[in-house]
Design a protein around this motif. Structure first.
Motif, PDB file in Angstrom:
ATOM      1  N   ASP A   9       1.244  -1.183   0.690  1.00 42.15           N
ATOM      2  CA  ASP A   9       0.155   0.300  -0.256  1.00 42.15           C
ATOM      3  C   ASP A   9       0.708   1.469  -0.161  1.00 42.15           C
ATOM      4  OD1 ASP A   9      -2.124   2.187   0.599  1.00 42.15           O
ATOM      5  OD2 ASP A   9      -3.000   1.365   2.146  1.00 42.15           O
ATOM      6  N   LYS A  10       0.518   2.278  -0.910  1.00 41.74           N
ATOM      7  CA  LYS A  10       1.731   2.774  -0.513  1.00 41.74           C
ATOM      8  C   LYS A  10       0.620   4.153  -0.344  1.00 41.74           C
ATOM      9  CE  LYS A  10       3.348   1.949  -5.366  1.00 41.74           C
ATOM     10  NZ  LYS A  10       3.463   0.747  -6.007  1.00 41.74           N
ATOM     11  N   GLU A  11      -0.270   4.122   0.094  1.00 44.07           N
ATOM     12  CA  GLU A  11      -0.648   6.111   0.485  1.00 44.07           C
ATOM     13  C   GLU A  11      -0.955   5.540   2.114  1.00 44.07           C
ATOM     14  OE1 GLU A  11      -2.098   7.135  -1.190  1.00 44.07           O
ATOM     15  OE2 GLU A  11      -1.463   6.697  -3.063  1.00 44.07           O
ATOM     16  N   ASP A  12       0.043   4.319   2.482  1.00 44.02           N
ATOM     17  CA  ASP A  12      -0.051   3.800   4.101  1.00 44.02           C
ATOM     18  C   ASP A  12       0.758   4.896   4.219  1.00 44.02           C
ATOM     19  OD1 ASP A  12       0.396   3.143   6.885  1.00 44.02           O
ATOM     20  OD2 ASP A  12       0.020   1.111   6.422  1.00 44.02           O
ATOM     21  N   PRO A  13       0.507   6.345   5.429  1.00 42.17           N
ATOM     22  CA  PRO A  13       1.499   6.650   5.491  1.00 42.17           C
ATOM     23  C   PRO A  13       2.555   6.233   6.824  1.00 42.17           C
ATOM     24  CG  PRO A  13      -0.272   6.774   7.048  1.00 42.17           C
ATOM     25  CD  PRO A  13      -0.849   5.904   6.165  1.00 42.17           C
ATOM     26  N   TYR A  14       2.908   4.978   7.077  1.00 43.42           N
ATOM     27  CA  TYR A  14       3.717   4.010   7.742  1.00 43.42           C
ATOM     28  C   TYR A  14       4.673   3.722   7.167  1.00 43.42           C
ATOM     29  CZ  TYR A  14       1.748   4.351  12.378  1.00 43.42           C
ATOM     30  OH  TYR A  14       1.205   5.353  13.504  1.00 43.42           O
ATOM     31  N   ASN A  15       4.408   3.446   5.076  1.00 39.31           N
ATOM     32  CA  ASN A  15       5.080   3.361   4.266  1.00 39.31           C
ATOM     33  C   ASN A  15       6.754   3.935   3.984  1.00 39.31           C
ATOM     34  OD1 ASN A  15       5.810   2.365   2.033  1.00 39.31           O
ATOM     35  ND2 ASN A  15       4.536   1.473   1.177  1.00 39.31           N
ATOM     36  N   GLU A  64       7.924   3.937  11.658  1.00 47.69           N
ATOM     37  CA  GLU A  64       6.653   3.368  11.572  1.00 47.69           C
ATOM     38  C   GLU A  64       7.020   2.459  10.475  1.00 47.69           C
ATOM     39  OE1 GLU A  64       4.347   7.920  11.990  1.00 47.69           O
ATOM     40  OE2 GLU A  64       5.505   7.614  10.236  1.00 47.69           O
ATOM     41  N   PHE A  68       5.325  -0.607   9.151  1.00 46.83           N
ATOM     42  CA  PHE A  68       4.759  -1.442   7.924  1.00 46.83           C
ATOM     43  C   PHE A  68       5.423  -2.627   7.757  1.00 46.83           C
ATOM     44  CE2 PHE A  68       5.018  -0.684   3.541  1.00 46.83           C
ATOM     45  CZ  PHE A  68       3.438  -0.938   3.240  1.00 46.83           C
ATOM     46  N   HIS A  72       3.413  -6.533   7.788  1.00 50.34           N
ATOM     47  CA  HIS A  72       3.164  -6.895   6.309  1.00 50.34           C
ATOM     48  C   HIS A  72       4.212  -8.689   6.599  1.00 50.34           C
ATOM     49  CE1 HIS A  72       1.438  -3.662   5.243  1.00 50.34           C
ATOM     50  NE2 HIS A  72       0.410  -3.737   4.186  1.00 50.34           N
TER      51      HIS A  72
END
Length: 260
Positions: A9-15, A64, A68, A72
């Protein structure tokens, strides 16, 4: 592995994984060129960390990013200062040459770069790179086991070629070492040492999980007075400590306080 991680997920702020912009297949059919953004080192190089607020943001994003990955079921296994890079677009807005990071070129002329303090141009994002040691463990962080000696920071006592260990706990130890590397180069960070020491506990079971570490860190930071987060840090190799100099200047001219 980079292509597989890019599917997360590229939209996850923890990415905080370096994004993969494109791939180029080479004619031999066996190799692929990965296209990634030009980032900048985050160690003690220009621009140096200026205040505790900048270090807090750096540490928060590292935690963070590990949360992330672990959520996963991926373990990085090579977290260190040189494998965490910074998006330089706000800090070095004029850009820099990839082979000469302290220079920029205009009309075939070399010019020195101009940098901005990270705390003045927030948010500055940090990214993990170097995924050759990453491993996937569908059984989850608690039950994962691995073998091998990996990472530039490989002083964890449990690393072994024959006795299985938990690679997720290795990530936690490496995060602690990465933060402690700042303590070696910068003054003004003594208050943080006690918090990060448990991440480097000799026994893996005594180290927190990534989420436990992040939650505790947010509590630690929220308990700090806002003004304290502005306290300056300084490169120990420099002759004059910025905090000493700035305090002296404020005594001479109190109106300078709003600039420091």
């Amino acid at each position: 592995m980079s292509i597989r991680l890019n599917a997360l997920d590229k939209e996850d702020p923890y990415n905080h994984l370096i994004p993969l912009l494109d791939t180029i297949d080479l004619p031999n059919g066996n190799q692929v060129i990965l296209v990634m953004p030009l980032l900048r080192a985050t160690s003690v190089e220009d621009p140096s960390f200026h205040c505790q607020e900048e270090v807090i943001e750096y540490a928060r994003q590292l935690l963070e990013g590990v949360v992330f990955l672990h959520a996963h079921n991926f373990a990085h296994r090579d977290i260190c200062v040189s494998n965490v890079l910074m998006d330089p677009s706000r800090v070095v807005p004029s850009g820099f040459h990839f082979a000469a990071p302290y220079l920029r070129f205009e009309s075939n002329k070399r010019k020195s770069i101009k940098t901005r303090r990270r705390c003045r141009v927030q948010p500055v994002k940090y990214f993990f790179i170097d995924f050759e040691s990453v491993s996937f463990h569908p059984e989850g962080p608690e039950n994962a086991r691995a073998l091998g000696l990996f990472g530039q920071c490989n002083i964890m006592p449990e690393l072994s070629l024959t006795v299985p260990y938990n690679p997720f706990k290795v990530d936690i130890f490496q995060i602690g070492c990465t933060i402690f590397a700042l303590f070696m180069y910068y003054g003004g960070l003594d208050d943080f040492k006690a918090f990060f020491r448990p991440l480097c506990a000799p026994r893996p079971e005594d180290r927190p999980t990534a989420m436990e570490a992040l939650t505790a860190f947010e509590g630690f930071v929220s308990a700090m007075k806002p003004r304290r987060r502005k306290y300056l840090v300084w490169n120990k190799e420099e002759f004059f400590h910025p905090r000493i100099v700035s305090r002296a200047l404020v005594r001479i001219c109190p109106s300078l306080n709003r600039f420091l």
